[in-house]
Design an enzyme around this catalytic site. Structure first.
Site, PDB file in Angstrom:
ATOM      1  N   ASP A 197       2.244  -6.571   4.350  1.00  0.00           N
ATOM      2  CA  ASP A 197       2.148  -5.441   5.996  1.00  0.00           C
ATOM      3  C   ASP A 197       3.219  -6.296   6.774  1.00  0.00           C
ATOM      4  OD1 ASP A 197       0.427  -3.626   4.704  1.00  0.00           O
ATOM      5  OD2 ASP A 197      -1.343  -5.131   5.832  1.00  0.00           O
ATOM      6  N   LYS A 201      -9.644   3.314   5.081  1.00  0.00           N
ATOM      7  CA  LYS A 201      -8.913   3.514   4.290  1.00  0.00           C
ATOM      8  C   LYS A 201      -9.201   2.989   3.466  1.00  0.00           C
ATOM      9  CE  LYS A 201      -4.232   2.541   3.850  1.00  0.00           C
ATOM     10  NZ  LYS A 201      -3.830   1.616   2.759  1.00  0.00           N
TER      11      LYS A 201
HETATM   12  S1  IVH Z   1      -3.627   9.484   3.688  1.00  0.00           S
HETATM   13  C1  IVH Z   1      -0.055  11.141   2.622  1.00  0.00           C
HETATM   14  N1  IVH Z   1      -6.582   8.861   3.982  1.00  0.00           N
HETATM   15  O1  IVH Z   1      -4.066   4.435   1.364  1.00  0.00           O
HETATM   16  C2  IVH Z   1      -1.192  10.296   3.350  1.00  0.00           C
HETATM   17  N2  IVH Z   1      -5.396   7.694   2.365  1.00  0.00           N
HETATM   18  O2  IVH Z   1      -1.612   3.564   2.165  1.00  0.00           O
HETATM   19  C3  IVH Z   1      -1.372   9.641   2.367  1.00  0.00           C
HETATM   20  N3  IVH Z   1      -6.226   5.731   1.021  1.00  0.00           N
HETATM   21  O3  IVH Z   1      -2.254   5.426  -1.731  1.00  0.00           O
HETATM   22  C4  IVH Z   1      -2.731   9.207   2.158  1.00  0.00           C
HETATM   23  N4  IVH Z   1      -8.162   6.316   2.496  1.00  0.00           N
HETATM   24  O4  IVH Z   1      -4.508   4.996  -1.594  1.00  0.00           O
HETATM   25  C5  IVH Z   1      -5.725   8.640   3.241  1.00  0.00           C
HETATM   26  N5  IVH Z   1      -8.689   8.610   4.183  1.00  0.00           N
HETATM   27  C6  IVH Z   1      -7.708   7.869   3.911  1.00  0.00           C
HETATM   28  C7  IVH Z   1      -7.428   6.930   2.591  1.00  0.00           C
HETATM   29  C8  IVH Z   1      -6.171   6.843   2.067  1.00  0.00           C
HETATM   30  C9  IVH Z   1      -7.343   5.558   1.477  1.00  0.00           C
HETATM   31  C10 IVH Z   1      -5.397   5.113   0.432  1.00  0.00           C
HETATM   32  C11 IVH Z   1      -4.399   5.835  -0.140  1.00  0.00           C
HETATM   33  C12 IVH Z   1      -3.495   5.606  -0.192  1.00  0.00           C
HETATM   34  C13 IVH Z   1      -2.676   4.489   0.162  1.00  0.00           C
HETATM   35  C14 IVH Z   1      -1.661   4.826   0.866  1.00  0.00           C
END
Ligand code: IVH
Length: 677
Positions: free
Chosen positions: A39, A119
């Site tokens: 990160d 997340k």
């Molecule tokens: S939004 C364009 N919401 O995190 C927006 N992602 O680093 C893309 N993930 O590939 C993702 N929980 O696998 C979003 N509530 C959440 C999430 C989430 C897990 C993961 C997902 C994505 C990665 C992004």
């Protein structure tokens, strides 16, 4: 100029480092740095871009996050790319995120609402419904192309196979995260290091029956293509799909400002360990979908969302040994072999020590008790030494001066700063077996020849068997020798042959990148390809006299500086390198460079702005031009096609010169009309 070049080089180094770690993590399932290090690296890249706008133009930072699809499953293009998220680590980062959104949208006073969502640390997947019926299910893959894992996804009971509401969109792409509950994981564990790997492994089973044995769950968090669009906010979207039977995380919440974001962060962090699934932070998304679409995306992540990470997990262990690894550029990286220790559910036995300077700065020694850190599943790093636990007879670690091949290594001195590089290098190139092997891995990698089925492990295997020593050998593999090897059969050999054959037709820019001239990354490969146009012209570099003349001309190319020129010169000064490139060319069909044109309202037009706009910031205006195929210029010249005048304080002089040069002029109001705003 030199300063700029240094920044470009630093930037490129970091990008290629990130790519390397992506591959270790995604392709080889063998990460060597911790998630938080990963990160941090990502953040450093983004910070460099922030401070140095010109870096963005290099367009290097695209598609660098994500796992390339394996060849087990059918590959299918996503209806809309699956992007990744940029990260925030503290309140300041979140403040920056909000400020940037305000600036971009030119919003000064109004509050912006965010949807706050856990997340989930699982595996992302896309579900596509047509007229309410689940018809496709894809893994993320590289974000553009995913794998067809529909049958496996169908084994997850919680995923609706049918949306029982006639008012649902006729085309509906739902995105979500697949995971294994912590409790369930404890029951099945098997060979998996953590729940995330288990979920990934389970989803990629060839036989859906295998998948169904493992209790997978999921949370839906977003959408891709939706027709007709029927949501106004992210919160409304989540609420609606919950009613349609999708599983939504119960901890989602709409927040209105930084204070509420901070409060939510500490509240969720405090209950984190009691949840039945791993989360590594909270995702914040601009709630208003109209604002989201105005904000759009940067090369690989949306401007409207960010992952606010929790702090990394740490553990204490002991260094058993320090070994070195040799990279394809000859860089020597020290790695600590540590007593296996569990950090956040994963057993760690290697931790990176970065470079010699880092070892000296932290005075890291064999036998030391150290704190290591990892978040998620990427390579752990040593963060500190507990000197109170050090043995009296412990000795300073002496960094080896020799490469694994026996050659003396060197630290280069930066020509402009006169500073010594932190990294020690072996300068033997293809003459060092350890470098040569890494170079081969580069040749077959995704951005180079992109040969499916010829990953790093296979290169190691073929190298040990002396089947390949130089790039051209890849195209002359003696398959008879592979047939009886473990892990190889008729089908895998025939697939490998096909993949190798396919890769023989290669674009000039990829070819230039593939041969692995130091400081010539993908972007420089493109710049050089646009200069040389054909492999014949490029081959003039082999001859010393021709080379001198060509190199003098290269300095005029934007993006190519003295460092690149010196590097090209030294690469082709080696007869061995010239031989290697020549024998490779014989095997290939190298396609001449063709300039690309983009479609859109400003296709192939050059545009300049003067004055501020009421409805948007300059950045938004610029991104609108670019997404419509145009290019924004900074100066008025004959090359300019259109001058767009904002109502707020346009420069009279610019308007005058544009008129004199007969350049088309568009006023703010007509600019909105042109874009249907
Ligand atoms: S939004 C364009 N919401 O995190 C927006 N992602 O680093 C893309 N993930 O590939 C993702 N929980 O696998 C979003 N509530 C959440 C999430 C989430 C897990 C993961 C997902 C994505 C990665 C992004």
């Amino acid at each position: 100029m030199n300063h700029k070049l240094e920044i470009i080089n630093l930037y490129k180094k970091k990008i290629s480092l990130l790519k390397k770690h992506n591959k270790l993590y995604f392709n080889n399932d063998n990460p060597i740095i911790s998630d938080s290090d990963y990160d941090r690296l990502k953040k450093e890249i983004i910070n460099l871009e922030k401070k140095n706008n010109f870096l963005k133009k290099l367009n290097l930072n695209n598609k660098i996050v994500g796992s390339p699809p394996s060849n087990k499953f059918k590959k299918i293009k996503h209806l809309k790319p699956m992007l990744s998220l940029s990260n925030a680590f503290n309140k300041n980062d979140m403040q920056d995120f909000i400020n940037k959104i305000r600036n971009f949208l030119n919003i000064k006073d109004k509050n912006i609402e965010f949807s706050s969502e856990p997340k989930i640390d699982g595996i992302s997947a896309t579900l596509i419904y047509e007229n309410g019926i689940l018809i496709k299910g894809l893994s993320r893959g590289d974000g553009v192309i995913g794998e067809d894992i529909l049958e496996n996804l169908k084994t997850i009971n919680e995923i609706p196979k049918k949306i029982k509401d006639n008012n649902a969109p006729s085309l509906f792409e739902i995105r979500g995260e697949i995971y294994i509950g912590k409790k369930d994981f404890n029951n099945i564990k098997g060979n998996f290091a953590n729940p995330r790997n288990a979920a990934g492994g389970s989803l990629r089973q060839k036989d859906p029956k295998e998948t169904s044995r493992i209790p997978l769950k999921y949370f839906a968090y977003g959408f891709g293509a939706v027709k007709p669009m029927m949501f106004n906010t992210q919160a409304e979207f989540l609420e609606k799909i919950k009613n349609w039977g999708f599983s939504i995380n119960p901890l989602v919440k709409v927040v209105k400002n930084l204070q509420e974001i901070e409060l939510q962060h500490s509240q969720i962090d405090s209950i984190r360990s009691s949840l039945d699934y791993d989360i590594d932070g909270l995702v914040y998304k601009v709630n208003d979908l109209k604002l989201q679409s105005r904000l759009g995306n940067t090369s690989n992540s949306p401007r409207w969302a960010i992952a606010y990470k929790f702090s990394a997990e740490k553990a204490v262990t002991k260094i058993k040994d320090i070994v070195i690894q040799v990279g394809r550029t000859g860089a020597i990286t020290p790695v600590a072999k540590v007593e296996p220790v569990t950090v956040g559910g994963v057993v760690v036995s290697n931790a990176t020590l970065h470079n010699e300077d880092e070892i000296i700065r932290k005075d890291i020694r064999i036998g030391d008790t150290v704190k290591i850190q990892r978040a998620g599943d990427v390579i752990p790093q040593v963060i500190s030494v507990d000197k109170t636990k050090r043995n009296q007879d412990s000795k300073k670690y002496i960094f080896p001066e020799k490469c694994l091949c026996g050659a003396t290594t060197q630290k280069e001195v930066n020509k402009s700063t006169k500073k010594e590089d932190a990294v020690r290098r072996c300068l033997k190139g293809y003459e060092c077996d350890f470098i040569a092997r890494e170079k081969l891995k580069h040749v077959v990698s995704k951005d180079a020849f992109n040969i499916d089925g010829l990953g790093k492990k296979v290169i190691d295997q073929f190298w040990d068997l002396k089947l390949i020593r130089k790039p051209s050998d890849i195209f002359r593999i003696n398959y008879n020798k592979i047939e009886n090897l473990e892990g190889w059969g008729k089908l895998s050999i025939s697939n490998l042959k096909k993949a190798i054959d396919r890769s023989k037709i290669i674009d000039l820019d990829r070819f230039i990148f593939s041969i692995g001239i130091r400081h010539i990354g993908q972007e420089n490969g493109k710049i050089l390809a646009s200069f040389f146009k054909s492999i014949n012209k490029f081959s003039d570099l082999f001859n010393e006299k021709n080379r001198k003349k060509i190199l003098e001309n290269l300095i005029e190319l934007d993006g190519i500086g003295q460092i690149q020129i010196d590097s090209i010169n030294s690469f082709f000064s080696s007869n061995k390198n010239v031989e290697i490139v020549k024998t490779l060319i014989v095997e290939l069909k190298i396609i001449n460079f063709k300039a690309q044109s983009k479609n859109g309202k400003f296709s192939n037009k050059t545009i300049m702005f003067t004055g501020g706009f009421e409805k948007m910031s300059r950045s938004e205006a610029k991104s609108l031009v670019e997404s419509n195929g145009g290019k924004v210029l900074g100066k008025i010249s004959k090359k300019l096609d259109i001058l767009i005048i904002g109502n707020s304080k346009p420069t009279k002089k610019k308007i005058e010169s544009a008129k004199q040069l007969n350049i088309q002029i568009i006023k703010e109001i007509d600019w909105y009309k042109l874009l249907d705003l």
